[in-house]
Write a protein that holds these residues in place. Structure first.
Motif, mmCIF file in Angstrom:
data_model
loop_
_atom_site.group_PDB
_atom_site.id
_atom_site.type_symbol
_atom_site.label_atom_id
_atom_site.label_comp_id
_atom_site.label_asym_id
_atom_site.label_seq_id
_atom_site.Cartn_x
_atom_site.Cartn_y
_atom_site.Cartn_z
ATOM 1 N N ASN A 163 1.127 8.463 4.304
ATOM 2 C CA ASN A 163 2.194 7.809 3.546
ATOM 3 C C ASN A 163 1.893 7.799 2.055
ATOM 4 O O ASN A 163 2.763 8.080 1.223
ATOM 5 C CB ASN A 163 2.389 6.370 4.045
ATOM 6 C CG ASN A 163 3.105 6.320 5.380
ATOM 7 O OD1 ASN A 163 4.050 7.049 5.623
ATOM 8 N ND2 ASN A 163 2.641 5.440 6.269
ATOM 9 N N GLY A 164 0.646 7.493 1.708
ATOM 10 C CA GLY A 164 0.290 7.380 0.302
ATOM 11 C C GLY A 164 0.360 8.686 -0.456
ATOM 12 O O GLY A 164 0.700 8.704 -1.647
ATOM 13 N N THR B 255 -6.444 4.616 -2.002
ATOM 14 C CA THR B 255 -6.370 4.531 -0.541
ATOM 15 C C THR B 255 -7.703 4.890 0.100
ATOM 16 O O THR B 255 -8.191 4.186 1.002
ATOM 17 C CB THR B 255 -5.267 5.461 -0.004
ATOM 18 O OG1 THR B 255 -4.015 5.091 -0.586
ATOM 19 C CG2 THR B 255 -5.168 5.373 1.507
ATOM 20 N N ALA C 90 10.295 -1.009 -0.526
ATOM 21 C CA ALA C 90 9.257 -1.313 0.461
ATOM 22 C C ALA C 90 9.799 -2.236 1.549
ATOM 23 O O ALA C 90 9.582 -2.009 2.747
ATOM 24 C CB ALA C 90 8.053 -1.946 -0.227
ATOM 25 N N LEU D 272 5.283 4.123 0.000
ATOM 26 C CA LEU D 272 4.059 3.332 0.190
ATOM 27 C C LEU D 272 4.295 2.095 1.044
ATOM 28 O O LEU D 272 3.400 1.649 1.756
ATOM 29 C CB LEU D 272 3.480 2.930 -1.170
ATOM 30 C CG LEU D 272 3.174 4.068 -2.148
ATOM 31 C CD1 LEU D 272 2.541 3.522 -3.413
ATOM 32 C CD2 LEU D 272 2.273 5.116 -1.507
ATOM 33 N N GLY D 273 5.504 1.538 0.977
ATOM 34 C CA GLY D 273 5.813 0.344 1.745
ATOM 35 C C GLY D 273 5.626 0.488 3.245
ATOM 36 O O GLY D 273 5.210 -0.480 3.909
ATOM 37 N N ASN E 179 3.326 1.526 4.961
ATOM 38 C CA ASN E 179 1.980 1.166 5.436
ATOM 39 C C ASN E 179 1.874 -0.306 5.814
ATOM 40 O O ASN E 179 0.861 -0.730 6.371
ATOM 41 C CB ASN E 179 0.931 1.506 4.363
ATOM 42 C CG ASN E 179 0.528 2.974 4.392
ATOM 43 O OD1 ASN E 179 0.603 3.623 5.439
ATOM 44 N ND2 ASN E 179 0.111 3.500 3.256
ATOM 45 N N LEU E 180 2.940 -1.069 5.554
ATOM 46 C CA LEU E 180 2.936 -2.476 5.942
ATOM 47 C C LEU E 180 3.169 -2.677 7.428
ATOM 48 O O LEU E 180 2.684 -3.650 8.004
ATOM 49 C CB LEU E 180 4.019 -3.230 5.157
ATOM 50 C CG LEU E 180 3.751 -3.484 3.669
ATOM 51 C CD1 LEU E 180 5.028 -3.957 2.987
ATOM 52 C CD2 LEU E 180 2.635 -4.507 3.501
ATOM 53 N N GLY F 109 -2.580 -3.032 5.967
ATOM 54 C CA GLY F 109 -1.498 -2.650 5.066
ATOM 55 C C GLY F 109 -1.087 -3.763 4.120
ATOM 56 O O GLY F 109 -0.715 -3.508 2.969
ATOM 57 N N VAL G 52 -1.059 -2.068 0.493
ATOM 58 C CA VAL G 52 0.216 -1.706 -0.142
ATOM 59 C C VAL G 52 0.369 -2.313 -1.538
ATOM 60 O O VAL G 52 0.766 -1.608 -2.481
ATOM 61 C CB VAL G 52 1.395 -2.080 0.774
ATOM 62 C CG1 VAL G 52 2.724 -1.950 0.035
ATOM 63 C CG2 VAL G 52 1.400 -1.185 2.006
ATOM 64 N N THR H 129 -1.808 -0.132 -3.914
ATOM 65 C CA THR H 129 -1.320 1.219 -4.185
ATOM 66 C C THR H 129 -0.015 1.204 -4.974
ATOM 67 O O THR H 129 0.189 2.036 -5.870
ATOM 68 C CB THR H 129 -1.134 2.002 -2.878
ATOM 69 O OG1 THR H 129 -0.325 1.247 -1.972
ATOM 70 C CG2 THR H 129 -2.471 2.298 -2.230
#
Length: 392
Positions: free
Chosen positions: A152-153, A194, A302, A334-335, A337-338, A369, A373, A376
């Motif tokens: 994701n990042g 990350t 996000a 990036l969101g 990853n939550l 995450g 998050v 990042t």
């Protein structure tokens, strides 16, 4: 013959008018008849914009899904030729401890994500990373969760790195090269943050295993197709159909039948079209995006990605050209990853990890995450401000 006998009788009811009715009722009936064209026009005015909204939503949504299908096909060919295994076994032989191995493999996955899309990366690099960890008798958890977080990042570099990039950038006149030039520093910063976070969070240790022999590295059709797809993504404004053509040609040449989760792709496509149509008929999402600054738009992206998945969220929030598209992409990419609901890559990662005997925990992934998050996103927005202050 009498005159009255040959006369044609006028019907008592004609066009809604009853000859026996009172004058007031007759006028009312004729009024309804006169209003019929107005009702038809109103219906047409409602249906026509809806059809246009659906067409525009489909036009925005189909290229990303076709592109990712093509990249998954190319990735399948590269995997069949042993490309990912060859790169992974070479990473195993790097000097240094498990932290170095982890950083090398996540860095490799970041490059695969940038070039072949994050969904391709999690499908083919997750097994590679876990195999390397098991070969060196390392704790496989940082390799497992790192494979998801870095995918994701690292999806900010090229338009084709993430489907959300193509959805949000639909209609933009800039090329893939211009996008990569702007996002290179945010991408690099996110990758470094990350990797450092995963290494620090787990502090991987080795039990003393030894790396296996390196798999042969062949430069064949998979490498050629990857290079061709990368060039098409950089040069063409809409590379979806050509990249898909390269993928189809590659699997036909290799005579393989890769497994694609077509039902998941189709479901997300239909949801993206539905929300994109809604946003074209309702001013709410566009008005909200227009009134938020870059940081607020990133936070909104996000949150929306967790609520409805980042692909439909991208269609909803960019149906009308957003004033801050790059911060929006930072939030959308990036969101996820939550939480597991954030992206298609999370589903593919979970399924792939389970298929090779790993035990991914969605609770652990979200707990990590929640820490990763904000780091990042802050780093990416700060780097974007350095490169292009007007983007915020």
């Amino acid at each position: 013959m009498g005159i009255g006998r040959g006369r044609r009788k006028f019907p008592r009811r004609y066009l809604g008018w009853d000859a026996r009715a009172s004058p007031e009722a007759s006028l009312l009936a004729w009024g309804h008849a006169a209003n019929a064209p107005i009702a038809v026009r109103r219906l047409t005015d409602t249906v026509t914009p809806m059809g246009s909204a659906i067409r525009d939503s489909v036009a925005q949504a189909w290229p990303p899904f076709v592109l990712v299908a093509g990249l998954l096909l190319i990735g399948a060919v590269a995997e069949t030729e042993g490309l990912f295994a060859a790169l992974g076994t070479r990473a195993e032989r790097l000097a240094g401890g498990p932290g170095v191995l982890l950083a090398a493999l996540l860095g490799l996955e970041a490059l695969v994500t940038a070039v072949l899309n994050l969904d391709t990366a999690v499908v083919f690099m997750t097994p590679t990373a876990l195999h390397a960890a098991r070969q060196r008798d390392c704790d496989e958890r940082p390799f497992l969760y790192g494979a998801l977080f870095i995918a994701n990042g690292a999806s900010l570099l090229l338009p084709g790195s993430n489907l959300t990039n193509l959805i949000v950038l639909h209609g933009e006149a800039s090329s893939g090269i211009a996008f990569a030039r702007t996002m290179a520093l945010p991408w690099l910063v996110v990758v470094v943050v990350t990797i450092a976070f995963v290494v620090f969070a787990f502090r991987p240790r080795s039990e003393g295993g030894t790396p296996g022999p390196p798999a042969p590295l062949r430069v064949g059709l998979g490498v050629a197709a990857t290079a061709a797809a990368t060039l098409l993504i950089l040069v063409l404004h809409n590379p979806a159909a050509p990249v898909f053509g390269v993928g189809v040609a590659a699997i036909l040449w290799r005579r393989i039948r890769p497994k694609l989760d077509a039902h998941v792709l189709i479901g997300l496509f239909l949801l993206a079209v539905t929300l994109g149509t809604l946003a074209r008929r309702w001013d709410g999402p566009a008005s909200l995006v227009a009134h938020l600054g870059g940081i607020g738009v990133a936070a909104l992206g996000a949150g929306a990605s967790i609520a409805v998945n980042n692909l439909p969220a991208a269609a909803l929030l960019s149906a009308r050209r957003p004033p801050h598209p790059l911060p929006l992409l930072i939030g959308l990419n990036l969101g996820p990853n939550l939480a597991y609901t954030g992206s298609l890559s999370a589903y593919l990662w979970y399924r792939t990890a389970r298929s090779i005997g790993a035990r991914p925990s969605l609770r652990t992934s979200s707990a990590l995450g929640l820490l990763l998050v904000p780091l990042t996103m802050t780093a990416a927005l700060a780097a974007l401000r350095l490169v292009d202050p007007s983007a915020l």
